[in-house]
Scaffold this motif. Structure first.
Motif: not given
Length: 421
Positions: A46-47, A67-68, A85-87
């Motif tokens: 998670e970033m 990565f999210h 959908g990646n954040g």
């Protein structure tokens, strides 16, 4: 602090870790790039961060398994992650982000920062961005720093001893700089209206962009102004050097500019370097309403995506599509409202570049309300000032229509009254 390469430093990041990234012009892109190069080895990292500058390669949707992105304020470089959908976005006042770390609500594993080289006593500086990074350093398992001689040394909460840094990566390159954009005629008129609300000896809060710069350009004859602001840019330099901004009438940290991050040109970075007039503090202090209100004549100047005719302010989304975030708007709107002689101002053009209304009868479906109609005071467009404080809904509707674009005033009123009958 152990000096290693960026590739070596990011080896400490493990699958499932939560990483906080230093914000704005201090974003350590050498570290985020090195971590992204390890993507195939990682899962579910998670970033998290507020607005960052420069490339964000980890935000590429192709790394959705690796990565999210958890945005506390959504910047242009990661805005696409919401739809892809990646954040996602965490609604939070900027003033409260440090609490997420210190209270263990969002435990941190690693923090990426960018600092100036250590001085003779071993102290580095977080330079142009303190925000929530001090809390992140306190709470993270591992601290990794890009050590950059181009980072200005600033005073305040951002002074960190090198012993608090686990790994240092020396990489000297100019930090992100932004050009000052020209002020349009619309912005110039907005600036004139807002400047008319600013009394001598006021303390200012404003952000970056052409409208803040337009306001600042109209304050050259003012006296004894102060600056207590979430961020600032080049527009304040001339006012400081010409003795307009002296900070002598402030209620907190008198005689010093107080901010938590800044973005601007190389001229701005040279100006703040080793300048004791600039005090960089953690966002939990700078944006604390109880601190802000102690500045007499506190003037908060913020903007919006759209404002409805009753005074509801949408500043974080375009309808249901997330665009930015809550940020510090409510922190300063409330702080200025409670300040003795203070004024809370929302300043925006009457229409978008495409000619769409920004003064609207009703907010778009799904739009977020950042500042409520009970918090609002002044709304300013190029057509004037609407003072909504203490006004009834009917009085507000009429006042807001008067500062809307003339071509749309009648339709705004008709649409509103047709719906509320």
């Amino acid at each position: 602090m152990k000096y290693v390469s960026a590739t070596e430093a990011v080896q400490v990041v493990r699958s499932g870790d939560r990483v906080y990234v230093h914000a704005a012009a201090a974003t350590p892109v050498i570290l985020t790039q090195a971590l992204t190069e390890r993507a195939e080895e990682l899962r579910g990292v998670e970033m998290c961060h507020i607005h960052t500058e420069g490339p964000a390669p980890y935000a590429d949707p192709k790394y959705i398994e690796n990565f999210h992105v958890n945005s506390f304020f959504i910047g242009k470089n990661v805005r696409h992650t919401i739809a892809a959908g990646n954040g996602s976005y965490t609604p939070v006042f900027l003033s409260e982000i440090p609490q997420l770390f210190r209270k263990g609500i969002l435990p941190l594993d690693v923090v990426f920062i960018q600092v100036s080289p250590p001085d003779l006593h071993g102290y580095c500086s977080l330079g142009v961005s303190v925000e929530a990074t001090v809390a992140a350093i306190e709470c993270a398992r591992i601290v990794i720093a890009q050590v950059n001689s181009f980072m200005p040394r600033t005073f305040g909460d951002g002074v960190i001893h090198s012993s608090k840094i686990d790994y240092g990566v020396v990489h000297n390159n100019p930090i992100f700089a932004s050009a000052t954009l020209p002020i349009s005629e619309v912005e110039n008129r907005i600036g004139e209206h807002v400047a008319g609300l600013v009394d001598d000896k006021s303390t200012l809060q404003m952000g970056i962009g052409s409208i803040p710069n337009a306001v600042l350009s109209k304050l050259t004859s003012h006296k004894g102004l102060g600056l207590h602001t979430e961020m600032f840019s080049d527009g304040v330099i001339d006012l400081i050097e010409n003795g307009v901004i002296t900070c002598e009438n402030k209620g907190v940290i008198k005689g010093r500019v107080v901010s938590t991050f800044l973005i601007g040109s190389e001229r701005l970075y040279r100006f703040v370097d080793n300048n004791p007039f600039i005090e960089m503090k953690e966002v939990s202090y700078v944006n604390d309403t109880s601190v802000i209100r102690r500045n007499p004549k506190m003037i908060a100047i913020n903007s919006a995506i759209e404002v409805d005719v009753t005074g509801q302010v949408c500043a974080d989304s375009i309808g249901s599509k997330m665009y930015s975030g809550v940020g510090g708007q409510m922190d300063f709107i409330r702080g200025a409202s409670l300040s003795q002689g203070g004024k809370a101002i929302i300043a925006l053009p009457s229409v978008t570049a495409k000619g769409e209304n920004k003064i609207v009868p009703f907010l778009k479906h799904g739009a977020g309300v950042v500042t409520t109609r009970s918090h609002i005071q002044y709304v300013v467009t190029e057509y004037g000032i609407a003072d909504l404080y203490g006004k009834t809904l009917l009085q507000r509707v009429k006042a807001m229509a008067e500062i809307a674009h003339p071509n749309h005033r009648e339709s705004i009123l008709k649409s509103y009254f047709d719906q509320v009958k």
